[in-house]
Design a protein around this motif. Sequence first.
Motif, PDB file in Angstrom:
ATOM      1  N   LYS A  90      21.487  37.324  62.243  1.00  0.00           N
ATOM      2  CA  LYS A  90      22.365  38.349  61.680  1.00  0.00           C
ATOM      3  C   LYS A  90      21.592  39.663  61.645  1.00  0.00           C
ATOM      4  CE  LYS A  90      22.562  35.600  58.312  1.00  0.00           C
ATOM      5  NZ  LYS A  90      22.678  35.015  56.981  1.00  0.00           N
ATOM      6  N   LYS A  91      22.220  40.711  61.139  1.00  0.00           N
ATOM      7  CA  LYS A  91      21.511  41.994  61.022  1.00  0.00           C
ATOM      8  C   LYS A  91      20.240  41.827  60.215  1.00  0.00           C
ATOM      9  CE  LYS A  91      24.640  45.786  61.800  1.00  0.00           C
ATOM     10  NZ  LYS A  91      25.592  46.710  61.206  1.00  0.00           N
ATOM     11  N   VAL A  92      20.393  41.113  59.063  1.00  0.00           N
ATOM     12  CA  VAL A  92      19.238  40.809  58.224  1.00  0.00           C
ATOM     13  C   VAL A  92      19.243  39.307  57.958  1.00  0.00           C
ATOM     14  CG1 VAL A  92      18.068  41.217  56.029  1.00  0.00           C
ATOM     15  CG2 VAL A  92      19.385  43.062  57.091  1.00  0.00           C
ATOM     16  N   THR A  93      18.180  38.631  58.325  1.00  0.00           N
ATOM     17  CA  THR A  93      18.075  37.193  58.082  1.00  0.00           C
ATOM     18  C   THR A  93      16.821  36.936  57.269  1.00  0.00           C
ATOM     19  OG1 THR A  93      18.927  36.973  60.330  1.00  0.00           O
ATOM     20  CG2 THR A  93      18.270  34.940  59.231  1.00  0.00           C
ATOM     21  N   SER A  94      16.906  36.069  56.282  1.00  0.00           N
ATOM     22  CA  SER A  94      15.719  35.797  55.470  1.00  0.00           C
ATOM     23  C   SER A  94      14.786  34.854  56.219  1.00  0.00           C
ATOM     24  CB  SER A  94      16.113  35.183  54.127  1.00  0.00           C
ATOM     25  OG  SER A  94      16.610  33.889  54.322  1.00  0.00           O
ATOM     26  N   THR A  95      13.485  34.960  55.933  1.00  0.00           N
ATOM     27  CA  THR A  95      12.508  34.045  56.531  1.00  0.00           C
ATOM     28  C   THR A  95      12.891  32.610  56.187  1.00  0.00           C
ATOM     29  OG1 THR A  95      11.154  34.384  54.580  1.00  0.00           O
ATOM     30  CG2 THR A  95      10.480  35.532  56.571  1.00  0.00           C
ATOM     31  N   ASP A  96      13.439  32.443  54.976  1.00  0.00           N
ATOM     32  CA  ASP A  96      13.844  31.121  54.522  1.00  0.00           C
ATOM     33  C   ASP A  96      14.899  30.517  55.452  1.00  0.00           C
ATOM     34  OD1 ASP A  96      13.307  29.385  52.190  1.00  0.00           O
ATOM     35  OD2 ASP A  96      15.500  29.454  52.022  1.00  0.00           O
ATOM     36  N   GLU A  97      15.902  31.318  55.791  1.00  0.00           N
ATOM     37  CA  GLU A  97      16.958  30.850  56.704  1.00  0.00           C
ATOM     38  C   GLU A  97      16.373  30.510  58.074  1.00  0.00           C
ATOM     39  OE1 GLU A  97      21.028  32.979  56.858  1.00  0.00           O
ATOM     40  OE2 GLU A  97      19.774  34.193  55.521  1.00  0.00           O
ATOM     41  N   ILE A  98      15.526  31.400  58.562  1.00  0.00           N
ATOM     42  CA  ILE A  98      14.927  31.183  59.888  1.00  0.00           C
ATOM     43  C   ILE A  98      14.133  29.883  59.879  1.00  0.00           C
ATOM     44  CG2 ILE A  98      13.195  32.054  61.535  1.00  0.00           C
ATOM     45  CD1 ILE A  98      14.099  34.889  60.757  1.00  0.00           C
ATOM     46  N   TYR A  99      13.359  29.713  58.794  1.00  0.00           N
ATOM     47  CA  TYR A  99      12.561  28.512  58.659  1.00  0.00           C
ATOM     48  C   TYR A  99      13.430  27.263  58.683  1.00  0.00           C
ATOM     49  CZ  TYR A  99      10.393  24.714  56.172  1.00  0.00           C
ATOM     50  OH  TYR A  99       9.975  23.475  55.816  1.00  0.00           O
ATOM     51  N   LYS A 100      14.509  27.317  57.887  1.00  0.00           N
ATOM     52  CA  LYS A 100      15.355  26.122  57.780  1.00  0.00           C
ATOM     53  C   LYS A 100      16.017  25.780  59.120  1.00  0.00           C
ATOM     54  CE  LYS A 100      16.314  25.890  52.857  1.00  0.00           C
ATOM     55  NZ  LYS A 100      17.022  26.655  51.816  1.00  0.00           N
ATOM     56  N   THR A 101      16.482  26.798  59.825  1.00  0.00           N
ATOM     57  CA  THR A 101      17.107  26.556  61.122  1.00  0.00           C
ATOM     58  C   THR A 101      16.087  25.979  62.107  1.00  0.00           C
ATOM     59  OG1 THR A 101      18.394  28.537  60.664  1.00  0.00           O
ATOM     60  CG2 THR A 101      18.601  27.608  62.868  1.00  0.00           C
ATOM     61  N   ALA A 102      14.882  26.585  62.125  1.00  0.00           N
ATOM     62  CA  ALA A 102      13.842  26.096  63.034  1.00  0.00           C
ATOM     63  C   ALA A 102      13.514  24.640  62.722  1.00  0.00           C
ATOM     64  CB  ALA A 102      12.590  26.959  62.903  1.00  0.00           C
ATOM     65  N   TYR A 103      13.465  24.329  61.429  1.00  0.00           N
ATOM     66  CA  TYR A 103      13.140  22.971  61.000  1.00  0.00           C
ATOM     67  C   TYR A 103      14.207  21.984  61.467  1.00  0.00           C
ATOM     68  CZ  TYR A 103      12.092  19.066  57.879  1.00  0.00           C
ATOM     69  OH  TYR A 103      11.806  17.831  57.369  1.00  0.00           O
ATOM     70  N   LYS A 104      15.468  22.404  61.317  1.00  0.00           N
ATOM     71  CA  LYS A 104      16.580  21.537  61.742  1.00  0.00           C
ATOM     72  C   LYS A 104      16.495  21.265  63.240  1.00  0.00           C
ATOM     73  CE  LYS A 104      20.315  22.634  58.714  1.00  0.00           C
ATOM     74  NZ  LYS A 104      21.307  23.712  58.620  1.00  0.00           N
ATOM     75  N   LEU A 105      16.260  22.333  63.999  1.00  0.00           N
ATOM     76  CA  LEU A 105      16.182  22.190  65.462  1.00  0.00           C
ATOM     77  C   LEU A 105      14.995  21.311  65.860  1.00  0.00           C
ATOM     78  CD1 LEU A 105      17.038  25.879  66.450  1.00  0.00           C
ATOM     79  CD2 LEU A 105      18.511  23.875  66.750  1.00  0.00           C
ATOM     80  N   LEU A 106      13.881  21.485  65.183  1.00  0.00           N
ATOM     81  CA  LEU A 106      12.700  20.664  65.459  1.00  0.00           C
ATOM     82  C   LEU A 106      12.990  19.211  65.166  1.00  0.00           C
ATOM     83  CD1 LEU A 106       9.529  22.442  64.013  1.00  0.00           C
ATOM     84  CD2 LEU A 106       9.780  21.517  66.311  1.00  0.00           C
ATOM     85  N   LYS A 107      13.655  18.997  64.019  1.00  0.00           N
ATOM     86  CA  LYS A 107      13.899  17.638  63.557  1.00  0.00           C
ATOM     87  C   LYS A 107      14.767  16.871  64.557  1.00  0.00           C
ATOM     88  CE  LYS A 107      14.158  15.319  59.265  1.00  0.00           C
ATOM     89  NZ  LYS A 107      15.176  14.348  59.537  1.00  0.00           N
ATOM     90  N   LYS A 108      15.697  17.621  65.198  1.00  0.00           N
ATOM     91  CA  LYS A 108      16.565  16.999  66.199  1.00  0.00           C
ATOM     92  C   LYS A 108      15.746  16.400  67.322  1.00  0.00           C
ATOM     93  CE  LYS A 108      20.928  19.473  65.951  1.00  0.00           C
ATOM     94  NZ  LYS A 108      21.599  20.650  66.483  1.00  0.00           N
ATOM     95  N   THR A 109      14.569  17.034  67.574  1.00  0.00           N
ATOM     96  CA  THR A 109      13.813  16.611  68.738  1.00  0.00           C
ATOM     97  C   THR A 109      12.589  15.772  68.392  1.00  0.00           C
ATOM     98  OG1 THR A 109      12.553  18.641  68.583  1.00  0.00           O
ATOM     99  CG2 THR A 109      14.446  18.656  70.061  1.00  0.00           C
ATOM    100  N   LYS A 110      11.905  16.101  67.335  1.00  0.00           N
ATOM    101  CA  LYS A 110      10.588  15.513  67.149  1.00  0.00           C
ATOM    102  C   LYS A 110      10.248  15.460  65.664  1.00  0.00           C
ATOM    103  CE  LYS A 110       6.378  16.063  69.836  1.00  0.00           C
ATOM    104  NZ  LYS A 110       5.360  17.024  70.218  1.00  0.00           N
ATOM    105  N   ASN A 111      10.384  14.294  65.060  1.00  0.00           N
ATOM    106  CA  ASN A 111      10.151  14.148  63.623  1.00  0.00           C
ATOM    107  C   ASN A 111       8.760  14.602  63.208  1.00  0.00           C
ATOM    108  OD1 ASN A 111      11.834  13.442  61.566  1.00  0.00           O
ATOM    109  ND2 ASN A 111      12.111  11.367  62.325  1.00  0.00           N
ATOM    110  N   LYS A 112       7.756  14.239  64.021  1.00  0.00           N
ATOM    111  CA  LYS A 112       6.372  14.500  63.671  1.00  0.00           C
ATOM    112  C   LYS A 112       6.116  16.003  63.570  1.00  0.00           C
ATOM    113  CE  LYS A 112       2.746  13.807  66.439  1.00  0.00           C
ATOM    114  NZ  LYS A 112       2.007  13.075  67.474  1.00  0.00           N
ATOM    115  N   THR A 113       6.578  16.739  64.570  1.00  0.00           N
ATOM    116  CA  THR A 113       6.368  18.177  64.579  1.00  0.00           C
ATOM    117  C   THR A 113       7.092  18.842  63.414  1.00  0.00           C
ATOM    118  OG1 THR A 113       6.310  17.998  66.954  1.00  0.00           O
ATOM    119  CG2 THR A 113       6.428  20.207  66.041  1.00  0.00           C
ATOM    120  N   ALA A 114       8.306  18.377  63.146  1.00  0.00           N
ATOM    121  CA  ALA A 114       9.081  18.966  62.052  1.00  0.00           C
ATOM    122  C   ALA A 114       8.350  18.773  60.733  1.00  0.00           C
ATOM    123  CB  ALA A 114      10.466  18.329  61.989  1.00  0.00           C
TER     124      ALA A 114
END
Lengths: 279, 279
Positions: free
Chosen positions: A48-72
């Motif tokens: 979005k125009k302004v996104t919190s680090t928290d949101e970015i973190y959570k999205t990245a975590y979700k995407l990681l988790k889809k692929t690789k539990n260990k890395t997440a």
Amino acid sequence: MTEIRLVLKADGTTEPFDSSKLKNSLTKSDASDVLANEITAKIEKNLKKVTSTDEIYKTAYKLLKKTKNKTAARYSMKRTILDMGPTGFPFEKFVAKIFAEKKYKTMVGIMLDGFCTDHEIDVIAEDEDDLLFCEVKFHNDLKTKTDTRVALYVKARFDDLKEKEYDLFDKRMKPTKGIVITNTGFTTSAEKYAKCVGLGMISWDYPKKGNLYDLIAETKLQPITSLTTLSKNDKKRLIEEGIIVCRDLLSNKQILSTIGLGKNKSNKILTEAKEVCSY
Amino acid sequence: MTEIRLVLKADGTTEPFDSSKLKNSLTKSDASDVLANEITAKIEKNLKKVTSTDEIYKTAYKLLKKTKNKTAARYSMKRTILDMGPTGFPFEKFVAKIFAEKKYKTMVGIMLDGFCTDHEIDVIAEDEDDLLFCEVKFHNDLKTKTDTRVALYVKARFDDLKEKEYDLFDKRMKPTKGIVITNTGFTTSAEKYAKCVGLGMISWDYPKKGNLYDLIAETKLQPITSLTTLSKNDKKRLIEEGIIVCRDLLSNKQILSTIGLGKNKSNKILTEAKEVCSY
């Protein structure tokens, strides 16, 4: 020309989104370059125009988790440590385990007589050369930084202790260094002061080398709070039983039935613990 | 034989009721011997098996108030100072006023560069011989004591400042002493440490002579929070306007209409302020 997207940081300030930073944090947590690029691109596209680090973190975590539990699990380490709260005691034990893994002898929560009065030392760590007196500051909120006052009182406490000799670990010696260890960050002034007076400081990302993240990566100690198969309450129960890291759980498997978990559930948990501990 | 009556103290412990203690606290606040005896007897007669110090205090205050407004105001000084909260800033100003009354030059909330980093000094007080750097700790709860950590960080801060010279009050000088001033009490360990390192400590009843109670009695500074004719909200408004003690109010009478009070109400307040300030 694309519009600049802003990142809202925990301290309330904003800065332009920098895809290389996100990518770095992902590769640092063992994601492959390809995977890190893929996730970064996905997130950048949906900013979005302004996104919190928290949101970015959570999205990245979700995407990681889809692929690789260990890395997440590793990527989420900062939050994992936060989940050790609300008291600071499990984090103290965790810090002692890190030192033990690095071949130090350790003790937790020891009262010692100083020159003027007695003091409680959160973690004492000793090897051939050093006797480290550590103050461990656990904050329940990543926004709370450990400030100059903490650095000041740890310095004054160390001054009160440093000229005396102590019988610890079957040896008689003077403390060689005072250290403040925190799960969040330090204020700039606290870092400046500590550097000036020779006080050690370790936070999530301070100093640049040998910080808490590096120490966890190096010792491969994974807190049990990182296990997604454990409920919040199970984690709490296990911590009360002294199970702080995955390895504790794997060497004490029957604890899961002790805290009332069934066989199926326990097997799932142990499978995850093995996966997480194996890196 | 009469049954022993217990007093439940703020820290949760109990001790047998001691009439001489209550009597002393009453005479110390200017009640005559006769009045103090009378009130003590009345309270003793109505004690329950266990009575909290708070209840005893409130009853004594009520009985005092029936007879002598001035004495009651003084007796309630500890609570009066508590009413300066919730922030610690009015109490800092009050402490500065005490020093000013004792012929010190004062400043509040000053940032100074130390050897390693900069520090905020709550109250600076200077006379011919001394340059005092005071840390003022205000607690909103009388049960909260100022502890060793505070004494430690004030000591380390003073160490970081003491070798430098400062241009303050048209003079260039080094600080001569660090002092911690609190509206509650100190832990025994904090007192021990401070004494050992030469740090000044002033609380409600520490040290035995020259404590906060003594300083207030000596300087005759009466906080406006002691005025019973002022509502909680009026007190808050006046403090925001910088009116901390009765004398400020008497030398700035029109402030009462500024904060929206009518003539009748204002006259009542001023009458009480005059009475309270006159001792």
